[in-house]
Design an enzyme around this catalytic site. Sequence first.
Site, PDB file in Angstrom:
ATOM      1  N   SER A  41       0.834  -1.201   0.000  1.00  0.00           N
ATOM      2  CA  SER A  41       0.000   0.000   0.000  1.00  0.00           C
ATOM      3  C   SER A  41       0.876   1.261   0.000  1.00  0.00           C
ATOM      4  CB  SER A  41      -0.944  -0.041   1.213  1.00  0.00           C
ATOM      5  OG  SER A  41      -1.953   0.929   1.091  1.00  0.00           O
ATOM      6  N   ARG A  84     -12.333   6.100   9.997  1.00  0.00           N
ATOM      7  CA  ARG A  84     -11.662   4.812   9.995  1.00  0.00           C
ATOM      8  C   ARG A  84     -12.536   3.743   9.326  1.00  0.00           C
ATOM      9  NH1 ARG A  84      -6.915   2.220   9.696  1.00  0.00           N
ATOM     10  NH2 ARG A  84      -6.920   0.275  10.843  1.00  0.00           N
ATOM     11  N   ASP A 103      -8.695  -6.551  -4.704  1.00  0.00           N
ATOM     12  CA  ASP A 103      -8.355  -5.217  -4.203  1.00  0.00           C
ATOM     13  C   ASP A 103      -9.065  -4.171  -5.056  1.00  0.00           C
ATOM     14  OD1 ASP A 103      -7.195  -2.832  -3.391  1.00  0.00           O
ATOM     15  OD2 ASP A 103      -5.136  -3.569  -3.477  1.00  0.00           O
ATOM     16  N   HIS A 162      -7.695  -5.195  -0.442  1.00  0.00           N
ATOM     17  CA  HIS A 162      -6.432  -4.476  -0.288  1.00  0.00           C
ATOM     18  C   HIS A 162      -5.609  -5.044   0.868  1.00  0.00           C
ATOM     19  CE1 HIS A 162      -3.776  -1.128  -0.950  1.00  0.00           C
ATOM     20  NE2 HIS A 162      -3.917  -0.700   0.281  1.00  0.00           N
ATOM     21  N   ASP A 163      -6.276  -5.519   1.900  1.00  0.00           N
ATOM     22  CA  ASP A 163      -5.599  -6.055   3.083  1.00  0.00           C
ATOM     23  C   ASP A 163      -4.903  -7.394   2.844  1.00  0.00           C
ATOM     24  OD1 ASP A 163      -5.780  -4.153   5.017  1.00  0.00           O
ATOM     25  OD2 ASP A 163      -7.510  -5.004   6.053  1.00  0.00           O
TER      26      ASP A 163
END
Lengths: 382, 382
Positions: free
Chosen positions: B161, B230, B324, B357-358
């Site tokens: 990232s 968040r 992602d 994405h994680d």
Amino acid sequence: MGPFCVESVLAEAINLVKAESMVLEQELRLESGRLLGPLTIAYETYGELNAERSNTILVTHAWTGDAHAAGRHSEEDRKPGWWDNMIGPGLVLDTDKYHVICSNVIGSCKGSTGPASINPQTGRAYRLNFPIVMVRDMVRAQKMMLDVMGINSLVTVIGGSMGAMQALEWGIHYPEMVRSIIPIAGTGRTSPMAIALNALARQAIYNDPLWKKGNYRPEHQPASGFALARAVGHISFLSEESMAMKFGRRFSARDGLFDFFGQFEVERYLEYNGNSFPARFDCNSFLYLAKALDLYDVAWDFAGMEEALERLSCPSLWFAFSSDWLYRPEQTEEVVEVLQQLNQPVEYHLIESDYGHDSFLVEPEKFIPYVVAFLDKLATVS
Amino acid sequence: MGPFCVESVLAEAINLVKAESMVLEQELRLESGRLLGPLTIAYETYGELNAERSNTILVTHAWTGDAHAAGRHSEEDRKPGWWDNMIGPGLVLDTDKYHVICSNVIGSCKGSTGPASINPQTGRAYRLNFPIVMVRDMVRAQKMMLDVMGINSLVTVIGGSMGAMQALEWGIHYPEMVRSIIPIAGTGRTSPMAIALNALARQAIYNDPLWKKGNYRPEHQPASGFALARAVGHISFLSEESMAMKFGRRFSARDGLFDFFGQFEVERYLEYNGNSFPARFDCNSFLYLAKALDLYDVAWDFAGMEEALERLSCPSLWFAFSSDWLYRPEQTEEVVEVLQQLNQPVEYHLIESDYGHDSFLVEPEKFIPYVVAFLDKLATVS
């Protein structure tokens, strides 16, 4: 040229339409078990009902949509109805042939009964005392309206997004009344991703001190939170591609790149659109309809999706859009595959479009030919 | 069994590590033209620097990451560092072989100088007087740190990232120092969609009355807005698939389906995670790093992406993840294709993973074999 001519030109070019409404005195028993009524239903009609009362098409609207699907209310109206390129003489929903009706869903704030309406039992606005409404309840209210109109047969029910959900519910719950359905950019059940995005929107509103648990004064909506909530929705209606085309990485010309509060064009656009929204929509209605979307599951009250879809015996025509990441093509395909397994008459087209979920509003020309052919075939059969 | 044995077991199993930091007295000239300094840089090291000072690997962290990439600070630590499954004896970043360094980026709040640090000129916290920091500035600060350590050669720079952006900047701006780079789940330039999502997060914070334009007291962070911000990020790090697997459409067992405030599991999860976040991160830092992400464009200060990537002469190994949707595979592929056209030594793998994405944190086992082979080949060549 006499007055007849002038009137005829007006009718075709400007297509003036009238906002109408009716009151249904009979109470509606909702899925939750609660009773709601009397109900006001706002609606518009385009074209004429034929003598056999058999040429009605019901158009169902999306989340923040309304009954004003086509034409203008006055010559001064800046914008026509939301699906004006679909409904009119010679258009796909041809008002020379069909009697088209669009009504505002219950729970909304565009003329039909919703949380901003006066609760007859208290004489004050419902606000959060309004009951939770499901898509099935919206459809039930539409059925009551059509009963009053003496219409008991529909050529088709057509709509996008939440409108697609209503079309599907119509096909399943009133199979004797519906000759076809056309759900566009829909889903058989809202995905956790869509629920999560709605959760952000909700929280944005809850965080606004002006929200006061729904007890804001109508003229003091929780504008900051509501604007942010709208921006969440807005992002989910667009696509990576449409944002790249429309904004790219352009930085606002009036901001410095190294200003803390400097904005990219995409950010400024979202802010602008969000800020203009509270003036035209009620925040509590927005929340109630978000809830209806989240709760949507065609299998609700059935043993499963198969059992529900077994009841959809009429032909159905489905569209999904390649860049729609809110209700992804896979979600429409899940329903279509079950229908195919059940040998129900189903037609599906995956439309290539860069406009995401909003494609059903932005690029109707891409699916209109299929709708024309579908309606023609339907006319031949019946 | 003597004490040696016990110590050795401890070192392998618990891998106790020390949080370190250094102060760089020399001021750093940022891309914005502003000077920042003196700088504190927090870092950790794992493994030993060899006599030739040639075995260092730099690990670069993501948005809300920190220098604590591996091991535990004490035996009581509940969790190890964020890439503990990647760094250690016998692991892919093998501390028996390599000297691994991870430092906290400037602008953060995890030990390095950021908006919560004391501005030496005023004796008070910078807050919004902190200058805008770009990814290139972060890398420049890392270079200053390595200069102090007497390290002028890196085996590789690896990160996911925002860490991938740093790796790429390293390869382009210090080609004489970097023998390879491994950017994971990165992008050559942040997309308008990613910027739009960050815009939501920003607005969520700005809407919180406790934010006070960054002048909140550290013990009174704008918790509601920050939690929502968040949650926006959290959604963008997940995927449709991972949410479906983890939550599906399950409704919270303790809520009624028709409660206005009733929640789906996915919603409760986002709320819980958002609420726990302000206790461990500074809101202004979050905003400054979001800005650095938005501004990221490898072509910044070059005529275009080609001119920038011409400077990337070392081998580069790229990974993108199929699910992602924040930094989509297409964005990595855009960079990889330019590198291929330029005949630069480049290797790319699209990894099938459902974790969005994680994935670079959740399923490293899927790309680790390629990293092992890449580092082995590199060792043979050099």
